[in-house]
Design a protein around this motif. Structure first.
Motif, PDB file in Angstrom:
ATOM      1  N   ALA A  27       0.848  -1.193   0.000  1.00 49.83           N
ATOM      2  CA  ALA A  27       0.000   0.000   0.000  1.00 49.83           C
ATOM      3  C   ALA A  27       0.885   1.245   0.000  1.00 49.83           C
ATOM      4  O   ALA A  27       1.709   1.421   0.900  1.00 49.83           O
ATOM      5  N   LEU A  28       0.714   2.072  -1.015  1.00 53.54           N
ATOM      6  CA  LEU A  28       1.495   3.292  -1.183  1.00 53.54           C
ATOM      7  C   LEU A  28       0.570   4.504  -1.075  1.00 53.54           C
ATOM      8  O   LEU A  28      -0.565   4.465  -1.554  1.00 53.54           O
ATOM      9  N   ALA A  82       4.102   2.438   2.504  1.00 54.48           N
ATOM     10  CA  ALA A  82       5.100   3.490   2.317  1.00 54.48           C
ATOM     11  C   ALA A  82       4.446   4.788   1.890  1.00 54.48           C
ATOM     12  O   ALA A  82       3.465   4.786   1.143  1.00 54.48           O
ATOM     13  N   LEU A  83       4.990   5.883   2.376  1.00 55.64           N
ATOM     14  CA  LEU A  83       4.635   7.205   1.889  1.00 55.64           C
ATOM     15  C   LEU A  83       5.498   7.478   0.666  1.00 55.64           C
ATOM     16  O   LEU A  83       6.725   7.315   0.719  1.00 55.64           O
ATOM     17  N   VAL A  84       4.878   7.841  -0.444  1.00 53.26           N
ATOM     18  CA  VAL A  84       5.609   8.099  -1.691  1.00 53.26           C
ATOM     19  C   VAL A  84       5.275   9.515  -2.131  1.00 53.26           C
ATOM     20  O   VAL A  84       4.156   9.795  -2.563  1.00 53.26           O
ATOM     21  N   THR A  85       6.249  10.418  -2.031  1.00 53.47           N
ATOM     22  CA  THR A  85       5.945  11.831  -2.211  1.00 53.47           C
ATOM     23  C   THR A  85       7.092  12.591  -2.846  1.00 53.47           C
ATOM     24  O   THR A  85       8.265  12.267  -2.638  1.00 53.47           O
ATOM     25  N   ALA A  86       6.751  13.621  -3.612  1.00 52.48           N
ATOM     26  CA  ALA A  86       7.757  14.506  -4.190  1.00 52.48           C
ATOM     27  C   ALA A  86       8.361  15.424  -3.137  1.00 52.48           C
ATOM     28  O   ALA A  86       9.395  16.054  -3.368  1.00 52.48           O
ATOM     29  N   SER A  95      -1.678  -4.469  -4.888  1.00 52.98           N
ATOM     30  CA  SER A  95      -0.946  -3.252  -4.539  1.00 52.98           C
ATOM     31  C   SER A  95      -1.869  -2.062  -4.728  1.00 52.98           C
ATOM     32  O   SER A  95      -2.677  -2.021  -5.654  1.00 52.98           O
ATOM     33  N   TRP A  96      -1.756  -1.102  -3.815  1.00 54.27           N
ATOM     34  CA  TRP A  96      -2.587   0.102  -3.848  1.00 54.27           C
ATOM     35  C   TRP A  96      -1.700   1.337  -3.949  1.00 54.27           C
ATOM     36  O   TRP A  96      -0.580   1.354  -3.423  1.00 54.27           O
ATOM     37  N   PHE A  97      -2.195   2.350  -4.618  1.00 50.49           N
ATOM     38  CA  PHE A  97      -1.593   3.676  -4.533  1.00 50.49           C
ATOM     39  C   PHE A  97      -2.720   4.685  -4.472  1.00 50.49           C
ATOM     40  O   PHE A  97      -3.619   4.695  -5.312  1.00 50.49           O
TER      41      PHE A  97
END
Length: 226
Positions: free
Chosen positions: A4-5, A106-110, A183-185
């Motif tokens: 999970a993102l 996970a945190l997925v960030t710019a 999987s998630w985003f």
């Protein structure tokens, strides 16, 4: 194990973490008051699809080059406490459901890592894939230069950065995202379409116009009330 993102700005939180950080530093006299307007200008470029993330990163990070990393860590802890009341309970519950299910989250960030990590802690997310700030000596705790180290975690590069992170999490495994049955985003922005399209369960959260149109056409779930 599933994956999970989560995007950060306007997804897990209903505001821009970089602006919140800028306001936090202005309030402490670290940055001049006009820093908010400068940052807002970059936000307008982001919405228009014309953002130079390297320029935005430099404007945000270079003024902190002379700040000792210990002091920066102290500010990050204070920033985390300041943001805690602004975290939506619904999004915290969403993350907790994924964590409780035993999924790799996970945190997925710019956003730059030292801003993103306090935000991740608010949700109990241990892993952060973010834009990395370059240092003068190449050491993670060295003096900041204002440049970006490697690829920014932005647009199509988010997929590459996630795959690199997964390779570290699963040594010897070459499948990356494809290794997960589910999987998630979660994201609000059309700029994240490359990563949304790479997971099995893309979810649009309070999406911008372009992402909403794409999600409706593709039949993706849309969360508007978080």
């Amino acid at each position: 194990m599933n994956l999970a993102l989560f995007d950060l700005d306007h997804t897990l939180i209903p505001f821009d973490s970089g602006m919140a950080w800028t306001q936090f530093l202005v309030g402490r006299g670290v940055l001049p008051a006009q820093a908010e307007e400068t940052y807002l200008g970059y936000c307008r470029q982001y919405v228009a699809g014309t953002l130079d993330i390297h320029a935005m990163h430099f404007a945000s990070v270079a003024p902190l080059a002379s700040v000792p990393r210990v002091r920066l860590a102290q500010w990050a802890n204070e920033f985390e406490r300041a943001l805690r009341p602004r975290v939506p309970a619904a999004m915290r519950a969403l993350v907790q459901r994924h964590l409780a299910a035993g999924e790799l989250c996970a945190l997925v960030t710019a956003t730059t890592r030292f801003i993103a990590e306090p935000c991740a802690r608010l949700f109990g997310i241990a892993h952060v894939v973010a834009t990395e700030a370059a240092t003068a000596d190449g050491h993670p705790d060295g003096a900041l230069t204002g440049a970006i180290d490697g690829l920014p975690c932005f647009r199509e590069h988010k997929v590459t950065r996630v795959q690199q992170w997964l390779a570290q999490q699963m040594p010897g495994g070459a499948d990356g995202l494809a290794a997960f049955e589910h999987s998630w985003f979660y994201s609000d922005s059309a700029s994240d379409l490359p990563l949304l399209g790479a997971v099995s369960n893309p979810v649009a959260v309070r999406p911008d116009t372009r992402l909403r149109q794409h999600a409706l056409q593709a039949g993706w779930p849309i969360i508007d009330t978080a």
